[in-house]
Write a protein that holds these residues in place. Structure first.
Motif, short mmCIF file in Angstrom:
data_model
loop_
_atom_site.label_atom_id
_atom_site.label_comp_id
_atom_site.label_asym_id
_atom_site.label_seq_id
_atom_site.Cartn_x
_atom_site.Cartn_y
_atom_site.Cartn_z
N HIS A 64 0.83 -1.21 0.00
CA HIS A 64 0.00 0.00 0.00
C HIS A 64 0.87 1.26 0.00
N LEU A 65 2.02 1.18 0.65
CA LEU A 65 2.94 2.33 0.72
C LEU A 65 3.78 2.49 -0.55
N GLY A 66 3.68 1.52 -1.46
CA GLY A 66 4.38 1.64 -2.73
C GLY A 66 5.70 0.90 -2.81
N ALA A 67 5.96 0.01 -1.84
CA ALA A 67 7.22 -0.74 -1.84
C ALA A 67 7.10 -1.99 -2.70
N THR A 68 8.24 -2.49 -3.17
CA THR A 68 8.33 -3.83 -3.74
C THR A 68 8.59 -4.78 -2.59
N VAL A 69 7.73 -5.79 -2.44
CA VAL A 69 7.75 -6.63 -1.25
C VAL A 69 8.21 -8.05 -1.62
N ILE A 70 9.30 -8.48 -1.00
CA ILE A 70 9.79 -9.85 -1.13
C ILE A 70 9.54 -10.54 0.21
N GLY A 71 8.94 -11.73 0.16
CA GLY A 71 8.66 -12.45 1.39
C GLY A 71 9.22 -13.85 1.36
N THR A 72 9.69 -14.34 2.50
CA THR A 72 10.10 -15.74 2.60
C THR A 72 8.99 -16.54 3.26
N VAL A 73 8.79 -17.77 2.77
CA VAL A 73 7.76 -18.66 3.29
C VAL A 73 8.30 -20.08 3.30
N GLY A 74 7.58 -20.97 4.00
CA GLY A 74 8.06 -22.34 4.13
C GLY A 74 7.36 -23.37 3.28
N SER A 75 6.27 -22.97 2.58
CA SER A 75 5.54 -23.95 1.77
C SER A 75 4.84 -23.25 0.63
N ARG A 76 4.42 -24.04 -0.36
CA ARG A 76 3.70 -23.48 -1.51
C ARG A 76 2.39 -22.86 -1.08
N GLU A 77 1.71 -23.50 -0.14
CA GLU A 77 0.44 -22.95 0.36
C GLU A 77 0.66 -21.57 0.98
N LYS A 78 1.72 -21.46 1.78
CA LYS A 78 2.02 -20.17 2.40
C LYS A 78 2.47 -19.15 1.36
N GLY A 79 3.15 -19.64 0.31
CA GLY A 79 3.56 -18.74 -0.75
C GLY A 79 2.38 -18.12 -1.46
N GLU A 80 1.37 -18.93 -1.76
CA GLU A 80 0.16 -18.42 -2.40
C GLU A 80 -0.53 -17.40 -1.50
N LEU A 81 -0.57 -17.68 -0.21
CA LEU A 81 -1.20 -16.76 0.73
C LEU A 81 -0.44 -15.44 0.78
N ALA A 82 0.88 -15.52 0.80
CA ALA A 82 1.70 -14.30 0.84
C ALA A 82 1.49 -13.46 -0.42
N MET A 83 1.39 -14.11 -1.57
CA MET A 83 1.18 -13.39 -2.82
C MET A 83 -0.19 -12.71 -2.84
N GLN A 84 -1.15 -13.31 -2.18
CA GLN A 84 -2.49 -12.73 -2.10
C GLN A 84 -2.55 -11.57 -1.11
N ASN A 85 -1.50 -11.44 -0.30
CA ASN A 85 -1.51 -10.43 0.76
C ASN A 85 -0.30 -9.50 0.67
#
Length: 326
Positions: free
Chosen positions: A164-185
């Protein structure tokens, strides 16, 4: 003196040391209010107090730092609240209870547009996201950030907010399910830390530019590689120890890796003063009420089942927020 049900801990240890039992709750003293919980927030920091990593002021004690509910009594000198008011907080230990006493200065009014479950799910995690993104390193448009455990309770809120603040966001996750959730958020990129070298992937994603800031609530398992994700003068913000505490931090690493900054902030320092608490909570309520940040509650449980809740939390079986009800 009335009775209420609460979780009590008589010795530090695993989840099994938590007991669900009847306790006494008195009338509020000067400057205090009594709150009957409608929802109780669960946070990883709760496991630190239970295990003894963070010492409780006394033993036995009731864990938990976050909740929402209704004021049932006010003590002498309290003018900010009255019986029947809806309130929320992330304050002193004691939220794993049906009803409790609190210092009125540690509590905020819950806005009409925010329900109690959302309030309980977001106070500690959401205010943590606020102080990280708006105070520790003030994220701005065009920044690139790395957020470890992006599908966790703080991560899902912070990544939405950073986007929302305009940043490019990279996130680490432990599973594909969590990866999909992170991409949705809010995440623009996800890194599967179990399968990939996250520092190498950050370098690839950013084409060698690396990040302005790394937000790390994981601790031992991600250090010192987190420092390799930062550009010169970048900020390493360590705000938790989910994998264990960072040991023997050689400050010389900050020089070697580009005149980096490092900090170990805590929410409770940032909200120690009433004016700061109102500012941090107010900005959180605003961004949630606007719809820019949504608070995902993925797990619900009864207070009586707190042992199972902690087992799931420490087993990395949860995503987003967990809320218990009395």
């Amino acid at each position: 003196m009335s009775k209420t049900m609460a979780i009590r801990i008589y010795e530090n240890g695993g989840p099994e040391v938590m007991r669900y039992e009847e306790v006494a709750v008195g009338d509020p003293g000067p400057g205090e209010i009594r709150v009957k919980h409608t929802a109780i927030g669960v946070n990883y920091i709760d496991t630190y107090f239970r295990s003894g990593l963070y010492p409780a002021p006394s033993i036995p004690f009731t864990p938990g730092n976050e909740g929402a509910g209704v004021v049932t009594a006010v003590g002498e000198g309290v003018t900010r609240f009255k019986e029947g008011d809806r309130v929320a907080y992330a304050a002193t230990l004691g939220s794993y209870a049906d009803e409790r006493l609190l210092e009125a200065d540690k509590v905020v009014a819950t806005p009409a547009g925010v329900d109690d479950e959302t309030a309980a799910a977001m106070m500690l995690k959401g205010m943590t996201a606020q102080y990280l993104l708006r105070r520790t390193y003030r994220v701005k448009k065009g920044d690139t950030i790395l957020f470890h455990a992006a599908a966790g309770g703080v991560g899902l809120i912070a990544c939405q907010w950073a986007r929302h603040l305009g940043a490019t966001v990279i996130g680490t996750v432990g599973s594909r399910e969590k990866g999909e959730l992170a991409m949705q958020n809010g995440c623009d990129h996800v890194i599967y830390y179990r399968d990939e070298d996250f520092a190498k992937r950050v370098d690839e994603i950013t084409r060698g530019e690396r990040c302005h800031v790394v937000y790390d609530g994981v601790g031992k398992a991600t250090f010192p590689a987190s420092l390799d994700c930062l550009r010169p003068f970048g900020m390493f913000a360590s705000f938790g120890n989910a994998s264990g505490a960072i040991e023997a931090f050689n400050l010389g690493l900050l020089a070697q890796k580009g005149s980096l900054y490092a900090t170990r902030p805590t929410l409770f320092t940032h909200i120690a003063k009433r004016a700061d608490l109102e500012e941090v909570a107010g900005e959180l309520f605003d961004v949630v009420a606007s719809g820019a940040v949504k608070i995902p509650v993925h797990h619900r449980a009864k207070l009586a089942d707190a042992v199972d809740v902690h087992k799931a939390l420490e087993g990395r079986e949860t995503t987003g927020a967990t809320v218990m009800s009395p």
